[in-house]
Every structure is written in C-alpha cells, then in structure tokens.
Design an enzyme around this catalytic site. Structure first.
Site, PDB file in Angstrom:
ATOM      1  N   SER A 183      28.933   2.798  33.070  1.00  9.55           N
ATOM      2  CA  SER A 183      30.264   2.303  32.692  1.00  9.55           C
ATOM      3  C   SER A 183      30.233   0.838  32.288  1.00  9.55           C
ATOM      4  O   SER A 183      31.230   0.315  31.799  1.00  9.55           O
ATOM      5  CB  SER A 183      31.224   2.469  33.879  1.00  9.55           C
ATOM      6  OG  SER A 183      30.749   1.721  34.989  1.00  9.55           O
ATOM      7  N   GLY A 184      29.093   0.159  32.526  1.00  8.93           N
ATOM      8  CA  GLY A 184      29.022  -1.271  32.256  1.00  8.93           C
ATOM      9  C   GLY A 184      29.675  -2.120  33.331  1.00  8.93           C
ATOM     10  O   GLY A 184      29.898  -3.317  33.144  1.00  8.93           O
ATOM     11  N   THR A 185      29.955  -1.509  34.504  1.00 16.25           N
ATOM     12  CA  THR A 185      30.661  -2.220  35.571  1.00 16.25           C
ATOM     13  C   THR A 185      29.931  -3.494  35.992  1.00 16.25           C
ATOM     14  O   THR A 185      30.553  -4.543  36.222  1.00 16.25           O
ATOM     15  CB  THR A 185      30.842  -1.300  36.788  1.00 16.25           C
ATOM     16  OG1 THR A 185      31.637  -0.175  36.410  1.00 16.25           O
ATOM     17  CG2 THR A 185      31.500  -2.041  37.946  1.00 16.25           C
ATOM     18  N   PRO A 209      36.909 -13.031  41.576  1.00 16.06           N
ATOM     19  CA  PRO A 209      36.458 -12.321  40.367  1.00 16.06           C
ATOM     20  C   PRO A 209      37.197 -11.013  40.109  1.00 16.06           C
ATOM     21  O   PRO A 209      37.440 -10.661  38.953  1.00 16.06           O
ATOM     22  CB  PRO A 209      34.967 -12.073  40.627  1.00 16.06           C
ATOM     23  CG  PRO A 209      34.785 -12.230  42.101  1.00 16.06           C
ATOM     24  CD  PRO A 209      35.810 -13.231  42.535  1.00 16.06           C
ATOM     25  N   SER A 218      40.106  -2.593  34.514  1.00 17.28           N
ATOM     26  CA  SER A 218      39.019  -1.830  35.119  1.00 17.28           C
ATOM     27  C   SER A 218      37.822  -1.943  34.191  1.00 17.28           C
ATOM     28  O   SER A 218      37.992  -2.098  32.970  1.00 17.28           O
ATOM     29  CB  SER A 218      39.415  -0.354  35.286  1.00 17.28           C
ATOM     30  OG  SER A 218      38.278   0.467  35.492  1.00 17.28           O
ATOM     31  N   THR A 300      11.065  12.468 -12.088  1.00 17.46           N
ATOM     32  CA  THR A 300      11.653  13.428 -11.157  1.00 17.46           C
ATOM     33  C   THR A 300      10.512  14.226 -10.536  1.00 17.46           C
ATOM     34  O   THR A 300       9.526  14.529 -11.207  1.00 17.46           O
ATOM     35  CB  THR A 300      12.627  14.383 -11.872  1.00 17.46           C
ATOM     36  OG1 THR A 300      11.936  15.090 -12.904  1.00 17.46           O
ATOM     37  CG2 THR A 300      13.801  13.619 -12.489  1.00 17.46           C
ATOM     38  N   HIS A 301      10.623  14.551  -9.259  1.00 17.83           N
ATOM     39  CA  HIS A 301       9.540  15.242  -8.528  1.00 17.83           C
ATOM     40  C   HIS A 301       8.238  14.428  -8.556  1.00 17.83           C
ATOM     41  O   HIS A 301       7.143  14.992  -8.476  1.00 17.83           O
ATOM     42  CB  HIS A 301       9.288  16.640  -9.109  1.00 17.83           C
ATOM     43  CG  HIS A 301      10.491  17.514  -9.146  1.00 17.83           C
ATOM     44  ND1 HIS A 301      10.874  18.316  -8.099  1.00 17.83           N
ATOM     45  CD2 HIS A 301      11.433  17.691 -10.126  1.00 17.83           C
ATOM     46  CE1 HIS A 301      11.985  18.977  -8.413  1.00 17.83           C
ATOM     47  NE2 HIS A 301      12.344  18.608  -9.640  1.00 17.83           N
ATOM     48  N   SER A 431      -4.087  -9.159   3.435  1.00 21.36           N
ATOM     49  CA  SER A 431      -5.225  -8.533   4.104  1.00 21.36           C
ATOM     50  C   SER A 431      -6.075  -9.584   4.791  1.00 21.36           C
ATOM     51  O   SER A 431      -6.247 -10.696   4.285  1.00 21.36           O
ATOM     52  CB  SER A 431      -6.078  -7.764   3.096  1.00 21.36           C
ATOM     53  OG  SER A 431      -7.253  -7.265   3.708  1.00 21.36           O
ATOM     54  N   LYS A 437      -5.472  -9.978  -1.813  1.00 17.09           N
ATOM     55  CA  LYS A 437      -4.567  -8.819  -1.754  1.00 17.09           C
ATOM     56  C   LYS A 437      -3.186  -9.252  -1.282  1.00 17.09           C
ATOM     57  O   LYS A 437      -3.046 -10.017  -0.330  1.00 17.09           O
ATOM     58  CB  LYS A 437      -5.122  -7.766  -0.808  1.00 17.09           C
ATOM     59  CG  LYS A 437      -4.423  -6.411  -0.896  1.00 17.09           C
ATOM     60  CD  LYS A 437      -5.166  -5.388  -0.044  1.00 17.09           C
ATOM     61  CE  LYS A 437      -4.668  -3.970  -0.299  1.00 17.09           C
ATOM     62  NZ  LYS A 437      -3.255  -3.820   0.071  1.00 17.09           N
ATOM     63  N   ASN A 439       0.770  -7.596  -0.493  1.00 13.92           N
ATOM     64  CA  ASN A 439       1.446  -6.330  -0.244  1.00 13.92           C
ATOM     65  C   ASN A 439       2.970  -6.448  -0.373  1.00 13.92           C
ATOM     66  O   ASN A 439       3.519  -7.542  -0.250  1.00 13.92           O
ATOM     67  CB  ASN A 439       1.099  -5.833   1.161  1.00 13.92           C
ATOM     68  CG  ASN A 439      -0.385  -5.586   1.334  1.00 13.92           C
ATOM     69  OD1 ASN A 439      -1.051  -5.127   0.412  1.00 13.92           O
ATOM     70  ND2 ASN A 439      -0.909  -5.900   2.513  1.00 13.92           N
ATOM     71  N   GLU A 444       8.259  -2.969   3.134  1.00 15.65           N
ATOM     72  CA  GLU A 444       7.769  -2.338   4.353  1.00 15.65           C
ATOM     73  C   GLU A 444       8.652  -2.680   5.546  1.00 15.65           C
ATOM     74  O   GLU A 444       8.950  -1.820   6.388  1.00 15.65           O
ATOM     75  CB  GLU A 444       6.324  -2.763   4.595  1.00 15.65           C
ATOM     76  CG  GLU A 444       5.361  -2.201   3.552  1.00 15.65           C
ATOM     77  CD  GLU A 444       3.989  -2.855   3.588  1.00 15.65           C
ATOM     78  OE1 GLU A 444       3.774  -3.756   4.435  1.00 15.65           O
ATOM     79  OE2 GLU A 444       3.133  -2.476   2.773  1.00 15.65           O
TER      80      GLU A 444
END
Length: 591
Positions: A183-185, A209, A218, A300-301, A431, A437, A439, A444
C-alpha cells in the site's frame, strides 16, 4: 503543597525548553545524563508513593516528566549516534541526524531488498498532498464542538516543512526501498515523520506524524494520489513558468546542510516526456522536409521494393510519434482523477464530506494542472487501471521508437559492407580491439530502453491485475516501473535527438566531415535505386505482370540490368524502356 507547585513549575519550564530547543545541541556528558535520568526515575516512582503525597503529580505534569525522560533517553543514545524513537510496536534506535522516526527505521530494517529506492518524484508528490491537506484541514472546524481541526501554528509548520521537502532540501531523509508494504504505507509514514519532526524543529510546536500530518488521510488514498501526481508531472511538467511542485509559499529561511538553491537537485535537468517526444518529432520532421526529393529504394520483407524518397520514409516515423503523443495525451485524462478523500477503503471515514474535492482543487492550484477528485474512490483504491492504460501507451511509444532506431541503424550499416544509405554522427570509439570501428550506439541505447519499457509494462499489467476487494497492494512496484519507463523514454528521446538525428556538438572547424545528424549518402542511394529489380513494376501496366516478372527474373539470373533484359526478351526497345521507367514517377499516384 509548596513543593508540589515548585516541582510542577520546574517540570513545566524544563518541558517548554525541551520543546523550544533541540536537546541534542545541549552539551552533557553521558554520565551527566545518566544521573539526571536516574533522578527522574526516582521522582516518577516517588510520585506514585502514597506515603509521599507532597510529591504526587497530576496527569499533565506526569506526562510532561515522562516526555522529558524520553528525550533524555534519546540524548543518552545520541552520544552513540542514535536516538530512541517510539511507535505502537515499542522503541527503536534511529540515527540522530535524520528526521525520520520509528516506522521508517523499522521498514529499513525489515525491507532492505535490492537497491531500488522509492522514487523522489513520489516523495515530493506525497509532500504536496500533505501541504494541501494541511491547508484544507485548517479551513475547517469539528462539527461536534466547532473547534478547529488543526491549529494555525501546526498547519503553518507542516506547510513550511512540506515546502522544504518539495524543494529537494530533505531528499536524504527518504531512504526506503520500493520493496515494502504494497500500500506504500511505510513511505507515507516516512514523509509524515520527516515533515512532523522538521515542522516541530522549526516551530517549537509538538506535531504528530499521524494525528497532524496525516490528518483526514490514509496511506490507501494518499499513496495512489501521489502516484497520479508524480506520473502526470513527469509526463507533462506543469503549465506555469515555475518548476513542477515548486513551493508556492515563501521559503522558511532555515539553513540546512543540503544545498537548497535549486529546485530538486535530483530532477533539475529532467525533461517532461511529452516535451521530449515533441522535440524528437520536430527534428525528424525537419529532416523529412530537407530530404523530400532524395530518391532511395524501398524495402519490404527486407527485400527490394519500389522506390520512395528519404523524406517520405522519415515522414512515416514522424506520424508514428504523432500518434504516440496522442495516445499518451488520451491516457492522461484519467490520471487527473485523485483518490484523496477515500481514506482506508473508499468510504471517506475519518474525514469530512468536501475534503477530497477541496484537496484535489488545492493540488490543482499548486501544480497548475487539472487534477480533480475521483468520482468513485472505491475504484481508485482497489485498482490502478488508469496507470495500466498509460503504461500501454508508453509501450506503444517504445514499439515506435524501436522501429525508428532499427531502421536508422540498418540504413547506416557498413560503412562499406552494409546498406550504407545514410551516415550518422560518430560519437565514440566502438571497439576495444578493432581500430577505427564506430557503432550506432544511440540506436542501440534506444532499442534497449524500448525493451525495458515493454518489460515494465508487463510488470505493471500483472501488478495492476492484483487488486483484492478494496485495495490493490502492488502500488510501489506499479509506480516505480511507470516512472522508470517515463524517465528513460524521455531521456532516450532527448539523447537520440541531440546526438543522432541532429548533432548538437557538431563543429565546422578543422574541416569536420562528420555529419551534422542523419544524412543521406546520395551516391549510394542512387546506385541502389538504379540497380533495383523492382523498377520493373513500372512496366506492368504496359506489358502485363507475367512479362514484367520474366524481365526481373532474367535480369537477376543473368546479372544484367532490367533495361538489357527487356531488350533481350524483345518486349520493348531501349527507348521505350527509358520512356516508361523513371523512379521519380513511381513515388506517388498517377495524376
């Protein structure tokens, strides 16, 4: 009786002083405190001795003496770095330099699970609720005897302490883990305790409190209220020129060990999600317009298809983001509904009839956002369907961004042995073994973020389905994952825009040949369009599908151009082929 009066006056003075000053700032040796504490024990025992009636204390002064003795216990332990705090379970040691109290300390002890702390956005939202509740409670009186619910001194102190929490000055006093009561009480009590102790320190007024900071509330209605507030502010920010949750009351002027110059040092550079989406969308739209005449091959594909322009391809990405923005906006509507006023099970027990509406209105004023009281508090406590819905919209955004990032890194693959149709900024070595190299790291990072968001949505969906009767007890994990998704999506959109779509670090100095953002490799695009077998589609209307298919097959098998295959098969002359096959005529419907 003179002894009684003098003794009572002595106790009253000491008790008032102990409320006015922090006892830990008074210099005593541990031995001194032990002697004083022993003296109080003797006095308390004598006050119960019927043979010593002159030392009898009435209840008020006896309570004062007992409270003072509790403070002395705390002072004795503070020399070891701890003080003693009490709750319904008994006493417990708490670090002397922290504002939290017994319930927070118990949670730290019993739920030290992982490294996931309750997000500060939730803490600040809870502080906002406490502030607004104090304002509303101050404006009402008890119906039974027309007395005020809370004194102005207490309410003002709570408001000031809540403002300090909102400023980020007390962030280190909220240590609890996500993995706690569902409940995060315990987090609600952490906020209650910190505000109570800080308010007491500032005002010299005794503030409880539960009875004061948590008045008319509550955990079961406060925590879901804070969940919605935190989520909305992370998505949209607010509609004022100030930062979200900036205190509207003046500063207390109290100095702290924390730097209190900026609003929330932990979130000062965070951008609301909708702003980040708009920024990325607009950057892509500019690229779409810039490259509207650059021809490229369609796919496509993962196979060659008819041509289109690079601008057209990017326009698809733009529209995906437009739709995601709309879906998130639509999902926001129900997040403006607040559970406050429902208290424990939705009935509003221990509050007054207008508390929910008035507190929601006060929250709306503070944030400049259209928060409102939920029309059915039972649903607001027992389920979290609006958050599940929002998470679904975030997952949709993740799916769109995954597609965009994947397209870009495929198109930029190479630089010599891949598709290589576009160039993207080179930001860091790629790399540890292969020199030179580079990337597609922004792509990513983006795709990993998208995977995480999709996983977070699964968690939110499962947790959202676990409401039993009048309460869902998966609240902390729901808001933790939702805020995580919002934040990483916002950050990823920003970095992707700044260092991939555009390059905000680009400089023209030293003949910099690094692209300013995504740029087409026009020579490569022209080469691939010219060699594409699918240009044969332009001949279908003139010679029919079957003959066009034979041209494509022959060109592929004999490794010759479509033009040469058409001539070899005797279907058209070279001049007729040239007149009918022009990629620029294939990028829109016939007029």
């Amino acid at each position: 009786m003179k002894v009684v009066r003098l003794f009572n006056q002595y106790i009253t003075i000491i008790y008032q002083l102990s409320n006015s000053f922090n006892m830990t700032n008074i210099t005593f040796t541990k031995e001194d405190l032990g002697v004083l504490n022993k003296t109080f024990e003797i006095l308390l025992s004598k006050s119960d001795d019927n043979e010593q009636p002159e030392l009898l204390l009435d209840d008020k002064y006896r309570d004062n003496l007992q409270n003072l003795q509790n403070k002395l216990h705390a002072q004795i332990n503070s020399s070891d770095g701890y003080r003693i705090e009490f709750d319904s379970m008994g006493e417990i040691k708490v670090p002397v330099n922290r504002y939290w109290a017994a319930q927070t300390q118990r949670s730290l002890h019993h739920f030290s699970i992982g490294n996931d702390r309750m997000p500060l956005e939730v803490i600040h939202a809870l502080a906002l609720v406490k502030k607004c509740a104090a304002i509303v409670n101050l404006s009402h009186k008890k119906n039974s005897d027309n007395r005020e619910l809370i004194s102005r001194d207490k309410a003002d102190a709570i408001i000031k302490a809540a403002d300090e929490v909102l400023s980020g000055a007390l962030d280190e006093h909220f240590p609890l883990y996500v993995w706690q009561t569902g409940s995060g009480t315990q987090t609600n009590m952490n906020v209650n305790e910190v505000i109570a102790n800080r308010a007491k320190q500032m005002s010299g007024t005794s503030i409880h409190p539960n009875d004061d900071v948590n008045m008319s509330q509550s955990s079961n209605d406060v925590f879901p209220t804070a969940m919605h507030i935190a989520a909305v502010l992370c998505i949209v920010g607010n509609n004022s020129n100030s930062d979200p949750l900036t205190p509207s009351h003046g500063s207390s002027g109290i100095s702290h060990s924390n730097d209190n110059n900026d609003f929330n040092k932990n979130t000062e550079n965070k951008t609301p999600l909708l702003h980040s989406i708009s920024k990325l969308r607009n950057a892509l739209n500019e690229k779409s317009n810039e490259f509207k005449d650059v021809m490229k091959v369609g796919r496509t594909h993962l196979q060659d298809a008819v041509p289109l322009t690079f601008g057209q391809e990017i326009s698809g990405w733009v529209t995906q983001l437009d739709l995601c923005y709309k879906y998130i906006e639509q999902s926001l509507n129900e997040l403006y509904d607040l559970a406050i006023g429902g208290t424990a099970v939705g009935t509003g027990l221990d509050t007054f009839a207008t508390f929910g509406e008035e507190t929601a209105y006060q929250i709306s004023k503070e944030t400049h956002l259209p928060f409102r009281s939920s029309t059915n508090k039972f649903a607001s406590l027992a389920s979290h369907d609006p958050i599940v819905h929002m998470s679904g919209s975030l997952k949709t955004l993740a799916c769109a961004l995954m597609k965009i990032a994947n397209d870009i890194r495929w198109l930029a693959s190479g630089p010599r042995c891949g598709i290589g149709e576009i160039r993207i900024p080179q930001k860091e070595p790629g790399s540890s073994i292969m020199p030179g190299k580079v990337n597609p790291t922004q792509c990513e990072a983006m795709t990993m973020v998208c995977c995480q968001v999709i996983g977070n949505d699964m968690t939110i969906g499962m947790a959202g389905s676990q409401g039993n009767f009048e309460l869902n007890v998966f609240k902390p994990v729901i808001i933790f994952n939702l805020l995580h998704s919002i934040q990483i999506l916002s950050d990823a959109c920003n970095t992707f825009c700044n260092f991939c779509i555009n390059d905000i670090e680009h400089s023209e100095k030293d003949n910099n040949k690094n692209p300013k953002g995504i740029e087409p490799n026009v020579d490569r695009m022209n080469e691939l369009v010219t060699n594409s077998l699918m240009l044969v589609t332009a001949l279908k209307a003139k010679i029919g599908y079957d003959k066009a298919a034979k041209i494509s097959k022959k060109a592929y098998e004999d490794r010759i151009t479509l033009r040469q295959a058409t001539i070899d098969l005797g279907y058209l002359s070279g001049e007729e082929y040239d007149a009918n096959v022009n990629p620029k005529d294939m990028i829109s419907p016939k007029k």
